[in-house]
Every structure is written in C-alpha cells, then in structure tokens.
Design an enzyme around this catalytic site. Sequence first.
Site, short mmCIF file in Angstrom:
data_model
loop_
_atom_site.label_atom_id
_atom_site.label_comp_id
_atom_site.label_asym_id
_atom_site.label_seq_id
_atom_site.Cartn_x
_atom_site.Cartn_y
_atom_site.Cartn_z
N HIS A 13 8.14 -29.70 -21.27
CA HIS A 13 7.95 -30.26 -19.91
C HIS A 13 6.58 -29.84 -19.40
O HIS A 13 6.35 -28.66 -19.12
CB HIS A 13 9.04 -29.75 -18.96
CG HIS A 13 8.90 -30.29 -17.57
ND1 HIS A 13 9.94 -30.87 -16.89
CD2 HIS A 13 7.85 -30.36 -16.71
CE1 HIS A 13 9.54 -31.26 -15.70
NE2 HIS A 13 8.26 -30.95 -15.55
N HIS A 15 2.71 -31.22 -17.28
CA HIS A 15 1.88 -32.20 -16.56
C HIS A 15 0.42 -32.03 -16.99
O HIS A 15 -0.17 -30.99 -16.71
CB HIS A 15 1.99 -32.00 -15.05
CG HIS A 15 3.39 -32.09 -14.55
ND1 HIS A 15 3.93 -33.26 -14.05
CD2 HIS A 15 4.39 -31.17 -14.49
CE1 HIS A 15 5.18 -33.05 -13.70
NE2 HIS A 15 5.49 -31.79 -13.96
N LYS A 98 11.94 -40.12 -17.58
CA LYS A 98 12.08 -39.10 -16.54
C LYS A 98 12.67 -39.71 -15.28
O LYS A 98 12.18 -40.71 -14.78
CB LYS A 98 10.71 -38.50 -16.25
CG LYS A 98 10.70 -37.43 -15.18
CD LYS A 98 11.35 -36.15 -15.66
CE LYS A 98 11.59 -35.19 -14.51
NZ LYS A 98 10.62 -34.13 -14.42
N HIS A 135 14.88 -34.52 -12.97
CA HIS A 135 14.49 -33.59 -11.91
C HIS A 135 15.71 -33.46 -11.01
O HIS A 135 16.01 -34.37 -10.24
CB HIS A 135 13.27 -34.10 -11.14
CG HIS A 135 12.80 -33.14 -10.08
ND1 HIS A 135 11.63 -32.44 -10.18
CD2 HIS A 135 13.39 -32.73 -8.93
CE1 HIS A 135 11.50 -31.65 -9.11
NE2 HIS A 135 12.55 -31.81 -8.34
N HIS A 173 13.61 -27.87 -15.69
CA HIS A 173 13.22 -26.68 -14.91
C HIS A 173 14.33 -26.18 -14.00
O HIS A 173 14.21 -26.20 -12.77
CB HIS A 173 11.93 -26.93 -14.11
CG HIS A 173 11.81 -28.26 -13.42
ND1 HIS A 173 12.77 -28.77 -12.58
CD2 HIS A 173 10.83 -29.20 -13.45
CE1 HIS A 173 12.38 -29.93 -12.12
NE2 HIS A 173 11.21 -30.23 -12.65
N ASP A 246 6.44 -26.62 -17.31
CA ASP A 246 6.18 -27.33 -16.05
C ASP A 246 4.80 -26.96 -15.52
O ASP A 246 4.57 -26.96 -14.30
CB ASP A 246 7.26 -27.05 -15.00
CG ASP A 246 7.23 -28.07 -13.86
OD1 ASP A 246 6.60 -29.13 -14.02
OD2 ASP A 246 7.83 -27.78 -12.81
C1 NCD Z 1 5.09 -31.03 -10.41
C2 NCD Z 1 3.74 -31.74 -10.25
O1 NCD Z 1 2.88 -31.21 -9.54
O2 NCD Z 1 3.54 -32.79 -10.85
N1 NCD Z 1 5.17 -29.98 -9.46
C3 NCD Z 1 6.00 -28.92 -9.52
O3 NCD Z 1 6.03 -28.14 -8.57
N2 NCD Z 1 6.77 -28.70 -10.55
C4 NCD Z 1 6.17 -32.03 -10.28
C5 NCD Z 1 7.51 -31.55 -10.75
O4 NCD Z 1 7.73 -31.29 -11.93
O5 NCD Z 1 8.40 -31.45 -9.91
ZN ZN Z 2 7.31 -30.97 -13.76
#
Ligand code: NCD
Ligand code: ZN
Length: 344
Positions: A13, A15, A98, A135, A173, A246
């Site tokens: 997971h 970003h 997702k 989520h 998460h 995450d």
């Molecule tokens: C994530 C993001 O910034 O894209 N932020 C986070 O706090 N985890 C989005 C997410 O996974 O909820």
């Molecule tokens: Zn995330």
Amino acid sequence: MNEITIKTPDDWHLHFRDGDILAETVAATARCFDRAIVMPNLAPPVRNAADAEAYKERILAARPEGSNFEPLMTLYLTDRTTAEDINEAAKAGIKAVKLYPAGATTNSDAAVTNIDGLADVFAALEANNMLLLVHGEVTDSHIDIFDREKEFIDQRMGPITQKYPTLKIVFEHITTKDAAEFVLAAGGNIGATITPQHLMLNRNDLLVGGIRPHNYCLPVLKRNIHQQALRDVVASGSDKFFLGTDSAPHEQAKKETACGCAGCYSAWAAIELYTQVFDELGALNKLEGFASLHGPKFYGLPENSGTITLLKESWTLPESITLPNGRPIIPFMAGSEVQWKLKS
Ligand code: NCD
Ligand code: ZN
C-alpha cells in the site's frame, strides 16, 4: 541479533503521486522493495486500464538506473465503475481496485457514495480473481473520527464479506483492536495491511505537547490499546497481516498549515522502522513473513527471489528532503535516530 537477512520485501500500500515528484518517491521505495501496490488516488484518479497503463509507464520511467522495481497498479472505484472496466483491468494485469468511501481522505471526492450500487463490480472482481482494497472508515459527519473504522466494520465490512464470501479483500492500514480482531476472525480471503506509524505511535504522539502535523494520517492514530493490539498481531506471525507503508508524501507547506493534509512520507525508513518494531517486540523471526511472504501469498503472486540485509546500527533520519521541484518535504520521524539500517 545484530543482523537480519530476509527475502526482498514488497510494499502492499503506497502513494507515489505523479509528475516530477516520481523521481523522489519511486527511488525511495525501490531502494528496498521489489514491488508495490500503487494507490490510484491521483487527481483525477486512475479509473480504468488505460489510465493505469499510462501511470505505470511514468513510474517505470522514474526508476533509478538498473532498478527492476515493479509497480502493481490499482484502479479507483467510483459510482460509475462498471463490470466491463473490471474485466478490462483484469486483461491488463491489474491486480486490485481501491474502494474509498467518498470524502474519506486525500483526493477521495470522486469516490463511492453508494457501496450497494457496486454489486456487479464486486461480482466481476470475484470472477477475475482480483482483490478489493478497502479504506475502512465511514464518513458520516456525526460519527466521531476515532470511531470511524469500528463503525465501518459494523456497517459495511461485515455485510460485504457476508455477501461476497470468496472475494479477496484487504482491509487497508488497520488502526484498531476491532479491525485486528475482525480480520483474525474472518475467512482466509480477508487480510490487512499495517503501517509503521500505527505500530510505532498512538494519538498522544499526535496531540501531546503540541500538535504534530507530520504524525497526522488517516485513519488517524488511535489510543495506545489499539496500537498495542496491532503490535500483538504482527508479533503473533499471523499470515493475515502484511506490510503496507501507506507512505503518502505531502510537501512541508501542505502539512504545516491551518488545514494540513493527512499522510506520513515514510518511504525513507519504512523497512528500518518496521524492523525496529519487530526487534522491540522480540519478534525479529516474524519480520520476513510480514514483510516478504504473507503479501505475495495473499495476492497469489510469487515471492521475490532476492534478499535484503538489515544491520543493527543507528543512523539519523534527515530533518528535511528537497523535492525535484525545489520545495521541502519532511520525512516521517524526521531527525530521529533509527536503530536498524539497510545494508547497501
Ligand atoms: C493518503 C494520501 O495522502 O493519499 N493519506 C493518508 O493519510 N494515509 C490517503 C490514504 O491512504 O488514506
Ligand atoms: Zn493510503
């Protein structure tokens, strides 16, 4: 133990974002992970196979020289996603989609407002052996932010798992004892990822002695009893739980402001911080399962062939990193000492 070698891990997971920041984020992850499940919450989101293929090419182009890092792409479910979109995605090798409840987190405005309207999509996922990544927070304004994960289990996760009993679902998460217990009690088709911050911190680390925007993420940090429950399940070695950082980069100016973004940019030290947690728990022998074996098993993918070695050697995380656009970003645990170091 002062040294540990494990099969090369994956991040289930993550970003990366898009554009010139990829030079920073892809390199930070590719330094120790062979694969990562790449979150689709771009603006606009990754909605179909064509979007995902194009995004994948941009990620591949940002890999450091000689890197074999493999991004595993995902689609972002909206109220307009069709079963045909899922069939197309399966043909393109996309492993997962997702589900963000609308308004839950960063760039989730386009997300699902009516989960019940997605029955055909869930059936197509099941038919194509694709995973649903969730989520797990409700977004109803009257539900307290600390209760939103528990509420999601009662309102949504329970019913979805009953209605689609063989659909593979990752509860992303997880942050609560309730979620850990739900996943433990569920069938083998339900797994969960756990971040470094939810293992290392609780809500005191967000709010005591001043507000700490770099520890703010979603789902928000919970009470210490929840942190302890997450630590207990990873130490147990249960194969339902696996690594998902995450890592979610936001520039310093977007974190340190009156309405700061959620997300911890942990890629710079995630594997080292997980190792530190397992060491604290006296469970270093469970690290490889969590980081490198349970994820591929759940996804039905082969394990990685290489290994990484971590040394018990302290180092200090930088206070700040300069992004390719010249602006600063503050890494998770900036300026702190980390007890384990990746052997290069
Ligand atoms: C994530 C993001 O910034 O894209 N932020 C986070 O706090 N985890 C989005 C997410 O996974 O909820
Ligand atoms: Zn995330």
